[in-house]
Motif scaffolding. Structure first.
Motif, PDB file in Angstrom:
ATOM      1  N   THR A  28      49.167  -4.362 -94.289  1.00 28.97           N
ATOM      2  CA  THR A  28      50.528  -4.451 -93.774  1.00 28.97           C
ATOM      3  C   THR A  28      50.511  -3.899 -92.360  1.00 28.97           C
ATOM      4  O   THR A  28      50.745  -2.712 -92.126  1.00 28.97           O
ATOM      5  CB  THR A  28      51.504  -3.669 -94.664  1.00 28.97           C
ATOM      6  OG1 THR A  28      51.381  -4.110 -96.014  1.00 28.97           O
ATOM      7  CG2 THR A  28      52.934  -3.896 -94.184  1.00 28.97           C
ATOM      8  N   PHE A  29      50.186  -4.777 -91.424  1.00 26.83           N
ATOM      9  CA  PHE A  29      49.896  -4.387 -90.039  1.00 26.83           C
ATOM     10  C   PHE A  29      51.006  -3.527 -89.445  1.00 26.83           C
ATOM     11  O   PHE A  29      50.729  -2.526 -88.777  1.00 26.83           O
ATOM     12  CB  PHE A  29      49.693  -5.645 -89.202  1.00 26.83           C
ATOM     13  CG  PHE A  29      49.401  -5.399 -87.759  1.00 26.83           C
ATOM     14  CD1 PHE A  29      50.383  -5.564 -86.785  1.00 26.83           C
ATOM     15  CD2 PHE A  29      48.130  -5.003 -87.356  1.00 26.83           C
ATOM     16  CE1 PHE A  29      50.112  -5.340 -85.453  1.00 26.83           C
ATOM     17  CE2 PHE A  29      47.847  -4.772 -86.023  1.00 26.83           C
ATOM     18  CZ  PHE A  29      48.834  -4.942 -85.071  1.00 26.83           C
ATOM     19  N   SER A  30      52.248  -3.885 -89.686  1.00 33.93           N
ATOM     20  CA  SER A  30      53.371  -3.197 -89.050  1.00 33.93           C
ATOM     21  C   SER A  30      53.547  -1.766 -89.545  1.00 33.93           C
ATOM     22  O   SER A  30      54.340  -1.011 -88.989  1.00 33.93           O
ATOM     23  CB  SER A  30      54.663  -3.982 -89.270  1.00 33.93           C
ATOM     24  OG  SER A  30      54.908  -4.146 -90.654  1.00 33.93           O
ATOM     25  N   SER A  31      52.781  -1.383 -90.569  1.00 36.12           N
ATOM     26  CA  SER A  31      52.871  -0.024 -91.107  1.00 36.12           C
ATOM     27  C   SER A  31      51.835   0.919 -90.517  1.00 36.12           C
ATOM     28  O   SER A  31      51.839   2.108 -90.820  1.00 36.12           O
ATOM     29  CB  SER A  31      52.706  -0.043 -92.631  1.00 36.12           C
ATOM     30  OG  SER A  31      53.746  -0.762 -93.246  1.00 36.12           O
ATOM     31  N   TYR A  32      50.937   0.393 -89.711  1.00 31.76           N
ATOM     32  CA  TYR A  32      49.804   1.185 -89.230  1.00 31.76           C
ATOM     33  C   TYR A  32      49.867   1.439 -87.727  1.00 31.76           C
ATOM     34  O   TYR A  32      50.175   0.536 -86.944  1.00 31.76           O
ATOM     35  CB  TYR A  32      48.487   0.475 -89.539  1.00 31.76           C
ATOM     36  CG  TYR A  32      48.093   0.567 -90.986  1.00 31.76           C
ATOM     37  CD1 TYR A  32      48.541  -0.382 -91.898  1.00 31.76           C
ATOM     38  CD2 TYR A  32      47.288   1.602 -91.439  1.00 31.76           C
ATOM     39  CE1 TYR A  32      48.180  -0.299 -93.233  1.00 31.76           C
ATOM     40  CE2 TYR A  32      46.918   1.685 -92.768  1.00 31.76           C
ATOM     41  CZ  TYR A  32      47.373   0.735 -93.660  1.00 31.76           C
ATOM     42  OH  TYR A  32      47.018   0.824 -94.984  1.00 31.76           O
ATOM     43  N   ASN A  33      49.517   2.683 -87.360  1.00 26.59           N
ATOM     44  CA  ASN A  33      49.186   2.967 -85.979  1.00 26.59           C
ATOM     45  C   ASN A  33      47.850   2.280 -85.684  1.00 26.59           C
ATOM     46  O   ASN A  33      46.958   2.274 -86.535  1.00 26.59           O
ATOM     47  CB  ASN A  33      49.036   4.468 -85.747  1.00 26.59           C
ATOM     48  CG  ASN A  33      50.268   5.231 -86.162  1.00 26.59           C
ATOM     49  OD1 ASN A  33      51.404   4.826 -85.886  1.00 26.59           O
ATOM     50  ND2 ASN A  33      50.081   6.342 -86.855  1.00 26.59           N
ATOM     51  N   MET A  34      47.727   1.730 -84.496  1.00 29.47           N
ATOM     52  CA  MET A  34      46.511   1.013 -84.143  1.00 29.47           C
ATOM     53  C   MET A  34      45.926   1.587 -82.854  1.00 29.47           C
ATOM     54  O   MET A  34      46.644   2.140 -82.016  1.00 29.47           O
ATOM     55  CB  MET A  34      46.806  -0.474 -83.945  1.00 29.47           C
ATOM     56  CG  MET A  34      47.286  -1.192 -85.197  1.00 29.47           C
ATOM     57  SD  MET A  34      46.064  -1.207 -86.529  1.00 29.47           S
ATOM     58  CE  MET A  34      44.728  -2.131 -85.774  1.00 29.47           C
ATOM     59  N   GLY A  35      44.631   1.414 -82.714  1.00 29.50           N
ATOM     60  CA  GLY A  35      43.998   1.966 -81.517  1.00 29.50           C
ATOM     61  C   GLY A  35      42.794   1.167 -81.079  1.00 29.50           C
ATOM     62  O   GLY A  35      42.298   0.298 -81.797  1.00 29.50           O
ATOM     63  N   TRP A  36      42.356   1.484 -79.881  1.00 31.49           N
ATOM     64  CA  TRP A  36      41.122   0.939 -79.315  1.00 31.49           C
ATOM     65  C   TRP A  36      40.164   2.101 -79.042  1.00 31.49           C
ATOM     66  O   TRP A  36      40.576   3.165 -78.540  1.00 31.49           O
ATOM     67  CB  TRP A  36      41.397   0.183 -78.025  1.00 31.49           C
ATOM     68  CG  TRP A  36      42.076  -1.131 -78.223  1.00 31.49           C
ATOM     69  CD1 TRP A  36      43.419  -1.379 -78.179  1.00 31.49           C
ATOM     70  CD2 TRP A  36      41.445  -2.386 -78.496  1.00 31.49           C
ATOM     71  NE1 TRP A  36      43.665  -2.712 -78.412  1.00 31.49           N
ATOM     72  CE2 TRP A  36      42.461  -3.359 -78.600  1.00 31.49           C
ATOM     73  CE3 TRP A  36      40.116  -2.805 -78.648  1.00 31.49           C
ATOM     74  CZ2 TRP A  36      42.208  -4.705 -78.860  1.00 31.49           C
ATOM     75  CZ3 TRP A  36      39.860  -4.142 -78.905  1.00 31.49           C
ATOM     76  CH2 TRP A  36      40.894  -5.075 -79.008  1.00 31.49           C
ATOM     77  N   PHE A  37      38.920   1.856 -79.342  1.00 32.42           N
ATOM     78  CA  PHE A  37      37.847   2.794 -79.075  1.00 32.42           C
ATOM     79  C   PHE A  37      36.739   2.015 -78.369  1.00 32.42           C
ATOM     80  O   PHE A  37      36.729   0.784 -78.390  1.00 32.42           O
ATOM     81  CB  PHE A  37      37.311   3.381 -80.392  1.00 32.42           C
ATOM     82  CG  PHE A  37      38.341   4.179 -81.156  1.00 32.42           C
ATOM     83  CD1 PHE A  37      39.346   3.537 -81.873  1.00 32.42           C
ATOM     84  CD2 PHE A  37      38.304   5.556 -81.166  1.00 32.42           C
ATOM     85  CE1 PHE A  37      40.298   4.266 -82.573  1.00 32.42           C
ATOM     86  CE2 PHE A  37      39.244   6.298 -81.862  1.00 32.42           C
ATOM     87  CZ  PHE A  37      40.243   5.641 -82.564  1.00 32.42           C
ATOM     88  N   ARG A  38      35.817   2.735 -77.757  1.00 34.90           N
ATOM     89  CA  ARG A  38      34.703   2.053 -77.116  1.00 34.90           C
ATOM     90  C   ARG A  38      33.435   2.867 -77.263  1.00 34.90           C
ATOM     91  O   ARG A  38      33.478   4.092 -77.417  1.00 34.90           O
ATOM     92  CB  ARG A  38      34.996   1.783 -75.640  1.00 34.90           C
ATOM     93  CG  ARG A  38      35.101   3.041 -74.769  1.00 34.90           C
ATOM     94  CD  ARG A  38      35.550   2.668 -73.360  1.00 34.90           C
ATOM     95  NE  ARG A  38      35.638   3.836 -72.491  1.00 34.90           N
ATOM     96  CZ  ARG A  38      36.122   3.806 -71.249  1.00 34.90           C
ATOM     97  NH1 ARG A  38      36.572   2.658 -70.727  1.00 34.90           N
ATOM     98  NH2 ARG A  38      36.163   4.911 -70.533  1.00 34.90           N
ATOM     99  N   GLN A  39      32.321   2.145 -77.192  1.00 34.52           N
ATOM    100  CA  GLN A  39      31.015   2.800 -77.273  1.00 34.52           C
ATOM    101  C   GLN A  39      30.115   2.206 -76.204  1.00 34.52           C
ATOM    102  O   GLN A  39      29.784   1.011 -76.255  1.00 34.52           O
ATOM    103  CB  GLN A  39      30.401   2.624 -78.654  1.00 34.52           C
ATOM    104  CG  GLN A  39      29.128   3.424 -78.842  1.00 34.52           C
ATOM    105  CD  GLN A  39      28.721   3.520 -80.304  1.00 34.52           C
ATOM    106  OE1 GLN A  39      29.150   2.744 -81.143  1.00 34.52           O
ATOM    107  NE2 GLN A  39      27.880   4.508 -80.616  1.00 34.52           N
ATOM    108  N   ALA A  40      29.759   3.036 -75.250  1.00 32.45           N
ATOM    109  CA  ALA A  40      28.835   2.634 -74.195  1.00 32.45           C
ATOM    110  C   ALA A  40      27.403   2.829 -74.688  1.00 32.45           C
ATOM    111  O   ALA A  40      27.157   3.626 -75.604  1.00 32.45           O
ATOM    112  CB  ALA A  40      29.088   3.463 -72.944  1.00 32.45           C
ATOM    113  N   PRO A  41      26.447   2.122 -74.069  1.00 31.99           N
ATOM    114  CA  PRO A  41      25.038   2.256 -74.494  1.00 31.99           C
ATOM    115  C   PRO A  41      24.582   3.711 -74.428  1.00 31.99           C
ATOM    116  O   PRO A  41      24.786   4.388 -73.424  1.00 31.99           O
ATOM    117  CB  PRO A  41      24.300   1.392 -73.486  1.00 31.99           C
ATOM    118  CG  PRO A  41      25.304   0.392 -73.036  1.00 31.99           C
ATOM    119  CD  PRO A  41      26.610   1.099 -73.033  1.00 31.99           C
TER     120      PRO A  41
END
Length: 120
Positions: A28-41
Motif C-alpha cells: 500500500t504505497f500511500s502508507s509508506y515513507n519512501m526514500g532514495w539511497f546510493r552506493q558509490a564504488p
C-alpha cells in the motif's frame, strides 16, 4: 511481496540533470515513507533523500540539499528523484526503499538499483 523497480539512471556530464523513478508494487504505497539511497564504488550505502507518506515532509542529506528534489505520486505508486547540478561525486548506484522516518533507514525492501555516472 514488495517490489521496487528503479529507472532513469545513465551517463551525464557534470552540471547536468537526471530524473530517477521508482515504481512500487505489492504494497500500500500511500502508507509508506519512501526514500532514495546510493552506493558509490567501494563505499557503504548512504541516505540521499526521503519523503513522508503524505508527501508533505521531505528530508535530504546535506550533500544533495538544494540540488536534488524528491517527490511522489501516490496515484501512480511512484517516487521520483530529480537531480540537478550533478557532480562526479554523485556517481553511484541509486536505490529506492521504504523508510523508517525516525532513523532515515530502510525498512528492508530494496529495488535493484539504477546506475548514475557523472563525468567531469
Amino acid at each position: 511481496q514488495v517490489q521496487l523497480v528503479e529507472s532513469g539512471g545513465g551517463l551525464v556530464q557534470a552540471g547536468g540533470s537526471l530524473r530517477l523513478s521508482c515504481a512500487a508494487s505489492g504494497m500500500t504505497f500511500s502508507s509508506y515513507n519512501m526514500g532514495w539511497f546510493r552506493q558509490a564504488p567501494g563505499k557503504e550505502r548512504e541516505f540521499v533523500a526521503a519523503i513522508a507518506w503524505t508527501g508533505g515532509k521531505t528530508n535530504y542529506a546535506d550533500s544533495v540539499k538544494g540540488r536534488f528534489t524528491i517527490s511522489r505520486d501516490n496515484a501512480k505508486n511512484t517516487v521520483y528523484l530529480q537531480m540537478n547540478s550533478l557532480k562526479p561525486e554523485d556517481t553511484a548506484v541509486y536505490y529506492c526503499a521504504t523508510v523508517l522516518w525516525s532513523a532515515m533507514t530502510s525498512l528492508g525492501s530494496w529495488g535493484q538499483g539504477t546506475k548514475v555516472t557523472v563525468s567531469s
